[in-house]
Design a protein around this motif. Structure first.
Motif, PDB file in Angstrom:
ATOM      1  N   GLN A  22       0.147  13.227  -3.563  1.00 17.63           N
ATOM      2  CA  GLN A  22      -1.439  13.955  -3.313  1.00 17.63           C
ATOM      3  C   GLN A  22      -2.690  12.950  -3.046  1.00 17.63           C
ATOM      4  N   HIS A  23      -2.477  12.359  -3.242  1.00 21.16           N
ATOM      5  CA  HIS A  23      -3.380  10.989  -3.519  1.00 21.16           C
ATOM      6  C   HIS A  23      -2.432   9.043  -3.136  1.00 21.16           C
ATOM      7  N   PRO A  24      -2.919   8.697  -2.218  1.00 21.15           N
ATOM      8  CA  PRO A  24      -1.544   7.867  -2.091  1.00 21.15           C
ATOM      9  C   PRO A  24      -2.131   6.471  -2.223  1.00 21.15           C
ATOM     10  N   ASP A  25      -2.262   5.781  -2.429  1.00 16.36           N
ATOM     11  CA  ASP A  25      -2.917   4.043  -3.187  1.00 16.36           C
ATOM     12  C   ASP A  25      -3.897   4.014  -1.566  1.00 16.36           C
ATOM     13  N   PRO A  26      -4.804   3.207  -1.592  1.00 13.54           N
ATOM     14  CA  PRO A  26      -5.680   3.184  -0.693  1.00 13.54           C
ATOM     15  C   PRO A  26      -5.631   1.436   0.118  1.00 13.54           C
ATOM     16  N   ALA A  27      -4.356   1.016  -0.956  1.00 15.76           N
ATOM     17  CA  ALA A  27      -4.050  -0.483  -0.135  1.00 15.76           C
ATOM     18  C   ALA A  27      -2.998  -0.790   0.378  1.00 15.76           C
ATOM     19  N   TRP A  28      -2.311   0.812   0.317  1.00 15.41           N
ATOM     20  CA  TRP A  28      -0.859   0.774   1.622  1.00 15.41           C
ATOM     21  C   TRP A  28      -1.461   0.790   2.628  1.00 15.41           C
ATOM     22  N   GLY A  29      -2.905   1.702   3.046  1.00 18.46           N
ATOM     23  CA  GLY A  29      -3.098   2.197   4.379  1.00 18.46           C
ATOM     24  C   GLY A  29      -3.286   3.105   5.098  1.00 18.46           C
ATOM     25  N   LYS A  30      -4.120   3.688   6.045  1.00 20.39           N
ATOM     26  CA  LYS A  30      -4.067   5.167   6.442  1.00 20.39           C
ATOM     27  C   LYS A  30      -2.869   5.416   6.856  1.00 20.39           C
ATOM     28  N   LEU A  31      -2.053   4.750   7.517  1.00 22.84           N
ATOM     29  CA  LEU A  31      -0.607   4.836   8.236  1.00 22.84           C
ATOM     30  C   LEU A  31       0.746   4.714   8.204  1.00 22.84           C
ATOM     31  N   LEU A  87      19.855   4.438   1.485  1.00 21.73           N
ATOM     32  CA  LEU A  87      19.606   3.045   1.744  1.00 21.73           C
ATOM     33  C   LEU A  87      18.280   2.976   2.914  1.00 21.73           C
ATOM     34  N   GLY A  88      18.188   4.664   3.944  1.00 21.05           N
ATOM     35  CA  GLY A  88      17.381   4.365   4.943  1.00 21.05           C
ATOM     36  C   GLY A  88      15.874   5.140   3.901  1.00 21.05           C
ATOM     37  N   SER A  89      15.815   4.907   3.437  1.00 26.47           N
ATOM     38  CA  SER A  89      14.613   5.651   2.104  1.00 26.47           C
ATOM     39  C   SER A  89      13.904   4.661   1.481  1.00 26.47           C
ATOM     40  N   VAL A  90      14.839   3.940   0.550  1.00 24.87           N
ATOM     41  CA  VAL A  90      14.552   2.540  -0.124  1.00 24.87           C
ATOM     42  C   VAL A  90      14.013   1.647   1.197  1.00 24.87           C
ATOM     43  N   LEU A  91      14.141   1.346   2.458  1.00 31.76           N
ATOM     44  CA  LEU A  91      13.673   0.440   3.336  1.00 31.76           C
ATOM     45  C   LEU A  91      12.161   1.569   3.550  1.00 31.76           C
ATOM     46  N   GLY A  92      12.458   2.162   4.160  1.00 32.70           N
ATOM     47  CA  GLY A  92      11.261   2.873   4.479  1.00 32.70           C
ATOM     48  C   GLY A  92      10.120   2.978   3.324  1.00 32.70           C
ATOM     49  N   LEU A  93      10.282   3.320   2.252  1.00 34.95           N
ATOM     50  CA  LEU A  93       8.932   3.329   1.007  1.00 34.95           C
ATOM     51  C   LEU A  93       9.403   2.011   0.361  1.00 34.95           C
ATOM     52  N   ALA A  94       9.988   1.150   1.154  1.00 35.49           N
ATOM     53  CA  ALA A  94       9.583  -0.228  -0.301  1.00 35.49           C
ATOM     54  C   ALA A  94       7.571  -0.410   0.572  1.00 35.49           C
ATOM     55  N   GLY A  95       7.601  -0.932  -0.873  1.00 35.61           N
ATOM     56  CA  GLY A  95       5.993  -0.863  -0.456  1.00 35.61           C
ATOM     57  C   GLY A  95       5.531   0.080  -0.777  1.00 35.61           C
ATOM     58  N   THR A  96       5.449   0.686  -0.938  1.00 35.14           N
ATOM     59  CA  THR A  96       4.602   2.297  -0.915  1.00 35.14           C
ATOM     60  C   THR A  96       5.130   2.984  -2.286  1.00 35.14           C
ATOM     61  N   LEU A  97       5.951   4.128  -1.636  1.00 36.94           N
ATOM     62  CA  LEU A  97       6.146   4.606  -2.782  1.00 36.94           C
ATOM     63  C   LEU A  97       7.285   4.412  -4.304  1.00 36.94           C
ATOM     64  N   TRP A  98       8.479   3.099  -3.627  1.00 35.46           N
ATOM     65  CA  TRP A  98       9.516   1.971  -3.949  1.00 35.46           C
ATOM     66  C   TRP A  98       9.262   1.256  -4.610  1.00 35.46           C
ATOM     67  N   ASP A  99       8.808   1.008  -5.623  1.00 38.11           N
ATOM     68  CA  ASP A  99       7.919  -0.329  -5.532  1.00 38.11           C
ATOM     69  C   ASP A  99       9.023  -1.129  -7.031  1.00 38.11           C
TER      70      ASP A  99
END
Length: 112
Positions: free
Chosen positions: A40-49, A100-112
């Protein structure tokens, strides 16, 4: 009865492998899209895309896992593996590839 030459058989095998890879990618895309829709409310530090990375990487991992699934199930006799073991092994490979694809794709955003 019409005989097929080797070229026609290779096209049929490539089409079957492509369908399996496409199915794996579609399933992975559906799962990651469903998962990302809950944010619902992503971190603004992640960017728009920020969603583009997981929406590209996870389906690629699903496609590769689907292709491995096809290869393992199609060539299980040549590899000397019983079909039931090949089915279980290919399902495990798909799940691990998807994870593994989920971890790689979400690294730095939802997977911290």
């Amino acid at each position: 009865m019409v005989q097929q030459n080797d070229f026609q058989k290779q096209n049929a095998l490539a089409a079957a492998a492509g369908r399996r890879a496409l199915t794996g990618a579609a399933f992975a895309l559906a799962l990651i899209a469903l998962f990302l829709a809950g944010v619902q409310h992503p971190d603004p530090a992640w960017g728009k895309l920020w969603m583009i990375r997981p929406l590209l990487i996870v389906p690629m991992a699903g496609a590769l896992s689907g292709f491995i699934n096809y290869m393992l199930l199609h060539y299980h006799r040549r590899l000397g593996i019983h079909k039931a073991i090949a089915v279980v092994l290919s399902a495990l490979i798909y799940l691990v590839g998807l994870w593994l694809g989920s971890v790689l794709g979400l690294a730095g955003t939802l997977w911290d």
